[in-house]
Write a protein that holds these residues in place. Structure first.
Motif, PDB file in Angstrom:
ATOM      1  N   HIS A   1      35.810  13.480  60.762  1.00  0.00           N
ATOM      2  CA  HIS A   1      34.635  12.622  60.582  1.00  0.00           C
ATOM      3  C   HIS A   1      34.508  11.708  61.807  1.00  0.00           C
ATOM      4  CE1 HIS A   1      32.109   9.448  58.829  1.00  0.00           C
ATOM      5  NE2 HIS A   1      31.768  10.349  57.914  1.00  0.00           N
TER       6      HIS A   1
ATOM      7  N   SER B   1      34.023   8.735  62.045  1.00  0.00           N
ATOM      8  CA  SER B   1      34.682   7.430  61.933  1.00  0.00           C
ATOM      9  C   SER B   1      36.212   7.573  61.905  1.00  0.00           C
ATOM     10  CB  SER B   1      34.173   6.653  60.722  1.00  0.00           C
ATOM     11  OG  SER B   1      34.419   7.362  59.544  1.00  0.00           O
TER      12      SER B   1
ATOM     13  N   SER C   1      39.214  12.938  57.124  1.00  0.00           N
ATOM     14  CA  SER C   1      38.120  11.961  57.071  1.00  0.00           C
ATOM     15  C   SER C   1      38.572  10.722  56.310  1.00  0.00           C
ATOM     16  CB  SER C   1      36.917  12.569  56.341  1.00  0.00           C
ATOM     17  OG  SER C   1      35.929  11.588  56.126  1.00  0.00           O
TER      18      SER C   1
ATOM     19  N   PRO D   1      31.894   6.104  55.837  1.00  0.00           N
ATOM     20  CA  PRO D   1      31.354   4.790  55.502  1.00  0.00           C
ATOM     21  C   PRO D   1      30.408   4.797  54.308  1.00  0.00           C
ATOM     22  CG  PRO D   1      30.101   5.795  57.281  1.00  0.00           C
ATOM     23  CD  PRO D   1      31.140   6.788  56.886  1.00  0.00           C
TER      24      PRO D   1
ATOM     25  N   SER E   1      39.516   1.228  63.456  1.00  0.00           N
ATOM     26  CA  SER E   1      38.820   2.172  62.573  1.00  0.00           C
ATOM     27  C   SER E   1      37.913   1.440  61.594  1.00  0.00           C
ATOM     28  CB  SER E   1      39.819   3.001  61.767  1.00  0.00           C
ATOM     29  OG  SER E   1      40.740   3.607  62.620  1.00  0.00           O
TER      30      SER E   1
ATOM     31  N   LEU F   1      34.471   0.327  63.143  1.00  0.00           N
ATOM     32  CA  LEU F   1      33.646   1.297  63.874  1.00  0.00           C
ATOM     33  C   LEU F   1      32.181   1.241  63.431  1.00  0.00           C
ATOM     34  CD1 LEU F   1      35.928   4.454  64.030  1.00  0.00           C
ATOM     35  CD2 LEU F   1      35.293   2.958  65.902  1.00  0.00           C
TER      36      LEU F   1
ATOM     37  N   VAL G   1      30.815   2.098  59.766  1.00  0.00           N
ATOM     38  CA  VAL G   1      31.864   1.689  58.829  1.00  0.00           C
ATOM     39  C   VAL G   1      31.729   0.185  58.626  1.00  0.00           C
ATOM     40  CG1 VAL G   1      34.344   1.474  58.483  1.00  0.00           C
ATOM     41  CG2 VAL G   1      33.419   3.516  59.585  1.00  0.00           C
TER      42      VAL G   1
END
Ligand code: SF4
Length: 414
Positions: free
Chosen positions: A53, A55, A125, A129, A322, A325, A328
């Motif tokens: 993914h 993200s 993943s 989000p 992370s 991001l 997200v």
């Protein structure tokens, strides 16, 4: 397909555009081709193919000898560079029974996988989000029987969440390693993270120069920088691209040059641009003199990750990055901070307006535009244009319609 689309675009750019025309596209395509070439060769040698993914930062997969494929990046990259984009594959998924209002960023690659163009050895993943992500990834596991590693990401931005997600990340990488028969190589991971720490510095330097008038970046820079980071984070190509772009941007900054000739309007796009037709960005630069200062993929930064002490500190930094991001951050925190930093951006970057693209897929963000519009009007005195669209499907709001809406809107600015 990705390599062919990249090579064809690169040849076109090199064959048609003048030497100095759209450097971000010219340099970006060279770097992208080099990385894709490398991975296509590695796939042919039999290295495991891992879907991730967007993200999940690509550099985290550098701890394995694998061929990483960004699920969302693939859908939108092909939407950008192929005639007809990824539409055939969206329709394939609709016929299969996937809802029409889900995110095309996943749906394109899902359709390609349904069509057996992809065979993943595993996918990884975070549970972020958005609902579209969570509702789409099980397709790979249950329909195509590919092992899926889901990493549980908490909502709240606070110490215990960062610690929890750091542990999740480490466990997720170990689990992925077991599936593909490799142990994570943390030294390689460290090297890749250090490259991205350097990229961060370059991006921040460029971001600071955007405050000046005229903006020294081209609108396309945003799309190319984001795309490269999504696909090639942790590689020297990503670092070189941003080093070369910094030189171009510095030169324009010193000479007060605008990519489109004259900057008439400065806009901020707090969400997405039109991936189904990124040529809109050039049109805005040249036809309207409208600068897109940045979009959602280009204003989220993170603290450099500490690679010098122990592994736990490194994973903690990876976790914080992370959780901050693009998308997200916006989709997991409350709307207050989003509105607050949009107002600050408007002031710091002397924006004349905001252009808010509301995707049919991002339900979690559907109620924000009106609040943001009122806040910008009351706090900064600038207007916001709202356009509903699908970032990867031109059939919802076409390029022509985008041009008309933005042209009419700019006539109201004076
Ligand atoms: S936040 Fe919106 S654009 Fe991003 S993956 Fe989810 S639905 Fe798609």
């Amino acid at each position: 397909m990705l390599l062919d689309a990249t090579s064809a675009t690169k040849e076109l750019v090199e064959g048609i555009l003048p030497e100095q025309g759209v450097p971000s596209l010219r340099i970006g395509m060279q770097k992208m081709e080099s990385v894709l070439n490398y991975y296509v060769n590695k796939a042919e040698e039999g290295l495991p193919v891992v879907g991730y993914h967007f993200s999940f930062p690509a550099e985290y997969l550098k701890c394995f000898d694998c061929v990483p494929v960004c699920i969302e990046g693939t859908s939108y990259f092909l939407a950008t560079f192929l005639e007809g984009g990824s539409e055939k594959y969206y329709d394939m998924m609709h016929s299969y029974g996937h809802p029409f209002h889900t995110c095309t960023s996943q749906k394109g690659t899902m359709g390609m996988t349904l069509d057996d163009l992809f065979k993943f050895d595993s996918l990884i993943s975070p549970t972020a989000p958005c609902d579209c992500t969570i509702a789409s990834y099980p397709f790979f596991k249950y329909e195509k029987k590919f092992p899926l590693v889901l990493i549980d990401m908490p909502y709240l931005q606070e110490e215990k969440s960062y610690q929890y997600y750091a542990d999740q990340l480490k466990a997720g990488l170990i689990k992925l390693g077991k599936i593909i028969g490799q142990d994570p190589d943390y030294n390689k991971l460290k090297e890749a993270i250090e490259i991205e720490n350097q990229v961060l510095k370059l991006k921040l330097e460029i971001f600071e120069m955007i405050k000046s008038k005229p903006s020294p970046i081209s609108n396309l820079y945003n799309a190319i920088s984001a795309g490269l980071t999504m696909f090639t984070a942790g590689t020297l190509e990503n670092l070189n691209f941003h080093q070369e772009m910094l030189k171009v941007v510095k030169n324009r900054y010193k000479n007060k040059k605008h990519h489109g000739g004259e900057e008439k309007i400065r806009s901020i796009w707090p969400y997405m641009i039109t991936f189904f037709s990124i040529d809109l960005m050039e049109w805005l630069d040249w036809e309207l003199g409208l600068s897109v200062l940045f979009d959602i993929f280009n204003y989220n930064f993170f603290d450099p990750i500490n690679t010098k002490s122990d592994l736990d500190s490194m994973f903690y930094g990876m976790s914080k990055k992370s959780m901050g991001l693009p998308m997200v951050r916006q989709s997991t925190e409350f709307f207050g901070p989003f509105i607050e930093y949009c107002i600050n951006f408007a002031k710091d970057y002397s924006a004349d307006c905001f252009i808010y693209t509301q995707s049919i897929a991002c339900k979690q963000f559907g109620s924000v535009p009106q609040l943001l519009r009122e806040a910008l009007r009351d706090e900064v005195g600038i207007p916001m244009l709202l356009i509903e669209f699908d970032a990867g499907d031109a059939r919802m709001t076409s390029l022509k319609s985008f041009k008309e809406k933005i042209s009419m809107f700019t006539q109201t600015l004076s």
